[in-house]
Motif scaffolding. Structure first.
Motif, PDB file in Angstrom:
ATOM      1  N   HIS A 191       0.842  -1.207   0.000  1.00  0.00           N
ATOM      2  CA  HIS A 191       0.000   0.000   0.000  1.00  0.00           C
ATOM      3  C   HIS A 191       0.870   1.248   0.000  1.00  0.00           C
ATOM      4  O   HIS A 191       2.024   1.209   0.415  1.00  0.00           O
ATOM      5  CB  HIS A 191      -0.903   0.009   1.240  1.00  0.00           C
TER       6      HIS A 191
ATOM      7  N   ASP B 111      -4.132   3.563   2.511  1.00  0.00           N
ATOM      8  CA  ASP B 111      -3.790   3.748   3.921  1.00  0.00           C
ATOM      9  C   ASP B 111      -2.347   3.402   4.255  1.00  0.00           C
ATOM     10  O   ASP B 111      -2.020   3.125   5.398  1.00  0.00           O
ATOM     11  CB  ASP B 111      -4.776   2.979   4.820  1.00  0.00           C
TER      12      ASP B 111
ATOM     13  N   HIS C 130      -6.139   0.214  -1.581  1.00  0.00           N
ATOM     14  CA  HIS C 130      -7.556  -0.107  -1.397  1.00  0.00           C
ATOM     15  C   HIS C 130      -8.418   0.699  -2.370  1.00  0.00           C
ATOM     16  O   HIS C 130      -8.472   1.931  -2.287  1.00  0.00           O
ATOM     17  CB  HIS C 130      -8.010   0.224   0.032  1.00  0.00           C
TER      18      HIS C 130
ATOM     19  N   HIS D 251       2.350  -1.400   4.723  1.00  0.00           N
ATOM     20  CA  HIS D 251       1.557  -0.178   4.921  1.00  0.00           C
ATOM     21  C   HIS D 251       2.452   0.959   5.423  1.00  0.00           C
ATOM     22  O   HIS D 251       1.991   1.819   6.176  1.00  0.00           O
ATOM     23  CB  HIS D 251       0.450  -0.408   5.954  1.00  0.00           C
TER      24      HIS D 251
HETATM   25 FE    FE Z   1      -5.023  -1.264   4.656  1.00  0.00          FE
END
Ligand code: FE
Ligand code: AMP
Ligand code: FE
Ligand code: ZN
Length: 290
Positions: free
Chosen positions: A8, A13, A38, A263
């Motif tokens: 990500h 996020d 996402h 992330h």
């Molecule tokens: Fe996530």
């Protein structure tokens, strides 16, 4: 020759730019990586350019939010046509749905005595579709929880008092949509989904599923709709869970993938800590074309 198939960026996020993900993938000695934000394709251009600079294979992806019995299920899709009208429309719809839902969670928090500013949530998300990690960050900033983990554990995790579901496609519909858009759908971290309470826990095997991850009946429905792989080797799966899902994949002729689900600062995982061999990702690309 391996790739990390789930990362990500700031476009959802994560906390890094797609170019930083590419640099980290190169540093880790990977042959390539997938950007799987996402419900958005916004980071693809930057990631593709950075991959070219580093001599990496870029695998364009998305992690599509779906909903089953009030709980979230994530479907990864690789190489989908981002211009596919229905897929683009679903991503747009999810962006608005996420904005609505963030307001809903802030209202629930207020009713619970926690003053969190929706404008701060929006500012933290920036141009990304708003996710719960952005709400959690605003809660930490407001001093109502010590850290993001506490925000999820007590307030905004599934089944917690300030949680609000996002209305999304049924996972089977999402698999069909990704295939229709020419993509390769892979079930993300099946051992980590559906562990919370379900809105409608009947039939009894769904209750079983709510503890053990995605129920196998649902997996089989997704397979019939065109599911091509399972992310058995996810950084959040303990060894026994990864083994179980590898077995589920093997008995259904599905491709096994491995990924970090990076992330940035929001998770203690690093790009390349789980990987997918080149044979697996090329098989995914081939299968998506059929
Ligand atoms: Fe996530
Ligand atoms: P959302 O898509 O808005 O429902 O938020 C889901 C995201 O929140 C996941 O992709 C993770 O990044 C993060 N997340 C989910 N559960 C937790 C948790 N228990 N602790 C911290 N982050 C979580
Ligand atoms: Fe996910
Ligand atoms: Zn993810």
């Amino acid at each position: 020759m391996t790739a990390d198939l789930h990362t990500h960026s700031l476009h959802s996020d994560g906390t890094t730019t797609p170019a930083v993900n590419a640099a980290l993938a190169a540093e880790a000695g990977l042959a390539g990586f997938a950007l799987t934000d996402h419900d958005t394709f916004d980071g693809w251009e930057e990631a593709r350019a950075a991959c070219a600079d580093h001599g990496l294979e870029f695998i364009p992806g998305v992690e599509l939010s779906t909903e089953w019995r009030g709980a979230g299920v994530h479907i990864l899709g690789y190489w989908p046509d981002r211009e596919h009208a229905e897929l683009a429309a679903e991503c747009d719809r999810l962006r608005w749905e996420r904005a609505r839902r963030a307001e809903g969670m802030v209202i629930r928090l207020a009713a619970l005595g926690m003053d969190v500013d929706i404008e701060r949530v929006r500012a933290i998300a920036g141009t990304a579709p708003i996710g719960r990690p952005h709400v959690a960050a605003a809660m930490v900033e407001a001093g109502v929880v010590p850290d993001a983990d506490a925000a999820f554990a007590e307030w905004i995790g599934e089944g917690m008092p300030a949680y609000e579901p996002k209305h999304a496609l049924h996972p089977v519909e999402a698999v069909r949509l990704l295939r229709a858009a020419g993509g390769a759908p892979v079930l993300a971290h099946p051992g980590l989904s559906l562990r919370g309470p379900l809105e409608d826990p009947e039939p009894p095997d769904a209750r079983e599923g709510s503890r053990g991850g995605v129920p196998l009946d649902l997996v089989d429905e997704m397979v019939s709709a065109g599911l091509l792989g399972i992310e058995a080797d996810h950084a959040g799966h303990p060894v026994n869970v990864a083994d179980r899902w590898r077995q589920v994949a093997r008995t259904r002729d599905l491709i096994v993938t491995g990924s970090s689900d990076f992330h940035g600062m929001r998770k203690e995982v690093t790009i390349g800590m789980r990987t997918t061999p080149a044979a697996a990702w090329t098989a995914l690309a081939e299968a998506a074309k059929r």
